[in-house]
Design a protein around this motif. Structure first.
Motif, PDB file in Angstrom:
ATOM      1  N   ASP A 100     -14.597 -39.260   9.232  1.00 54.36           N
ATOM      2  CA  ASP A 100     -14.025 -39.503   7.896  1.00 54.36           C
ATOM      3  C   ASP A 100     -14.898 -38.887   6.804  1.00 54.36           C
ATOM      4  OD1 ASP A 100     -11.992 -41.220   9.036  1.00 54.36           O
ATOM      5  OD2 ASP A 100     -13.521 -42.788   9.163  1.00 54.36           O
ATOM      6  N   ILE A 101     -16.204 -39.050   6.937  1.00 53.43           N
ATOM      7  CA  ILE A 101     -17.141 -38.512   5.951  1.00 53.43           C
ATOM      8  C   ILE A 101     -17.082 -36.987   5.968  1.00 53.43           C
ATOM      9  CG2 ILE A 101     -19.581 -38.328   5.296  1.00 53.43           C
ATOM     10  CD1 ILE A 101     -19.892 -41.181   6.608  1.00 53.43           C
ATOM     11  N   HIS A 102     -16.991 -36.419   7.162  1.00 54.63           N
ATOM     12  CA  HIS A 102     -16.867 -34.968   7.314  1.00 54.63           C
ATOM     13  C   HIS A 102     -15.661 -34.447   6.531  1.00 54.63           C
ATOM     14  CE1 HIS A 102     -19.414 -32.616  10.054  1.00 54.63           C
ATOM     15  NE2 HIS A 102     -18.529 -31.669   9.884  1.00 54.63           N
ATOM     16  N   VAL A 103     -14.536 -35.120   6.697  1.00 59.06           N
ATOM     17  CA  VAL A 103     -13.300 -34.731   5.996  1.00 59.06           C
ATOM     18  C   VAL A 103     -13.465 -34.940   4.490  1.00 59.06           C
ATOM     19  CG1 VAL A 103     -10.863 -35.341   5.667  1.00 59.06           C
ATOM     20  CG2 VAL A 103     -11.787 -35.127   7.975  1.00 59.06           C
ATOM     21  N   HIS A 104     -14.012 -36.099   4.114  1.00 59.24           N
ATOM     22  CA  HIS A 104     -14.193 -36.442   2.701  1.00 59.24           C
ATOM     23  C   HIS A 104     -15.061 -35.409   1.985  1.00 59.24           C
ATOM     24  CE1 HIS A 104     -14.379 -39.146  -0.729  1.00 59.24           C
ATOM     25  NE2 HIS A 104     -15.684 -38.964  -0.766  1.00 59.24           N
ATOM     26  N   LYS A 105     -16.086 -34.912   2.678  1.00 62.25           N
ATOM     27  CA  LYS A 105     -17.001 -33.925   2.098  1.00 62.25           C
ATOM     28  C   LYS A 105     -16.471 -32.495   2.269  1.00 62.25           C
ATOM     29  CE  LYS A 105     -21.406 -36.347   2.390  1.00 62.25           C
ATOM     30  NZ  LYS A 105     -21.855 -36.033   1.040  1.00 62.25           N
ATOM     31  N   ASN A 106     -15.325 -32.372   2.941  1.00 60.10           N
ATOM     32  CA  ASN A 106     -14.707 -31.065   3.158  1.00 60.10           C
ATOM     33  C   ASN A 106     -15.638 -30.115   3.918  1.00 60.10           C
ATOM     34  OD1 ASN A 106     -12.434 -29.496   2.974  1.00 60.10           O
ATOM     35  ND2 ASN A 106     -13.003 -28.578   1.017  1.00 60.10           N
ATOM     36  N   LEU A 107     -16.267 -30.645   4.974  1.00 60.31           N
ATOM     37  CA  LEU A 107     -17.211 -29.860   5.765  1.00 60.31           C
ATOM     38  C   LEU A 107     -16.521 -29.212   6.962  1.00 60.31           C
ATOM     39  CD1 LEU A 107     -20.206 -32.366   5.881  1.00 60.31           C
ATOM     40  CD2 LEU A 107     -19.833 -30.492   4.275  1.00 60.31           C
ATOM     41  N   LYS A 108     -17.061 -28.079   7.380  1.00 62.83           N
ATOM     42  CA  LYS A 108     -16.598 -27.433   8.607  1.00 62.83           C
ATOM     43  C   LYS A 108     -17.171 -28.203   9.785  1.00 62.83           C
ATOM     44  CE  LYS A 108     -16.693 -22.951   6.364  1.00 62.83           C
ATOM     45  NZ  LYS A 108     -17.660 -21.951   5.967  1.00 62.83           N
ATOM     46  N   LYS A 109     -16.566 -28.025  10.946  1.00 64.52           N
ATOM     47  CA  LYS A 109     -17.011 -28.733  12.152  1.00 64.52           C
ATOM     48  C   LYS A 109     -18.487 -28.485  12.461  1.00 64.52           C
ATOM     49  CE  LYS A 109     -14.705 -30.168  16.294  1.00 64.52           C
ATOM     50  NZ  LYS A 109     -13.423 -30.736  16.376  1.00 64.52           N
TER      51      LYS A 109
END
Length: 118
Positions: free
Chosen positions: A26-35
């Motif tokens: 969720d945090i990855h998506v929220h921060k708009n980070l690549k895998k």
């Protein structure tokens, strides 16, 4: 024996406590980070400090309380993350998920600082 998956699950519990239920994905998506990008590399100093405090306090509590077993360790990490979140709230601070994501990652800044000038 601890596996990479065990460690990821453990970290996720800490994030869920600190980020009000948001896990690593969720945090990855929220921060708009690549895998390939790591969450910790994309935090400002306030957010990073909250996460370091969560991690160090969990480590101390696990040792102090003699916590054994993955499930109990995961629960402890979640609870400590929640306590850190509660403290931020009580102090009138900004919740970690509401803090801005730096435009440049810590890793990128470190690489740039090692380049020779000229």
């Amino acid at each position: 024996m601890q596996t990479t998956l065990d460690y990821a699950v453990f970290q996720d519990h800490g994030y869920r406590g600190l980020y009000g239920g948001l896990g690593a994905k969720d945090i990855h998506v929220h921060k708009n980070l690549k895998k390939s990008q790591k969450i910790l590399d994309h935090m400002g100093s306030t957010e990073l400090a909250a996460n370091l405090f969560r991690a160090t306090q969990t480590e101390e509590k696990l040792r102090r309380d003699g916590v054994h077993g993955k499930q109990q360790a995961n629960q402890t990490h979640f609870e400590v993350g929640g306590k850190v979140r509660d403290t931020i709230r009580e102090l009138g601070g900004t919740m970690p998920e509401a803090l801005p994501t730096p435009k440049t990652s810590i890793r990128h800044l470190a690489k740039e600082s090692k380049k020779p000038e000229g």
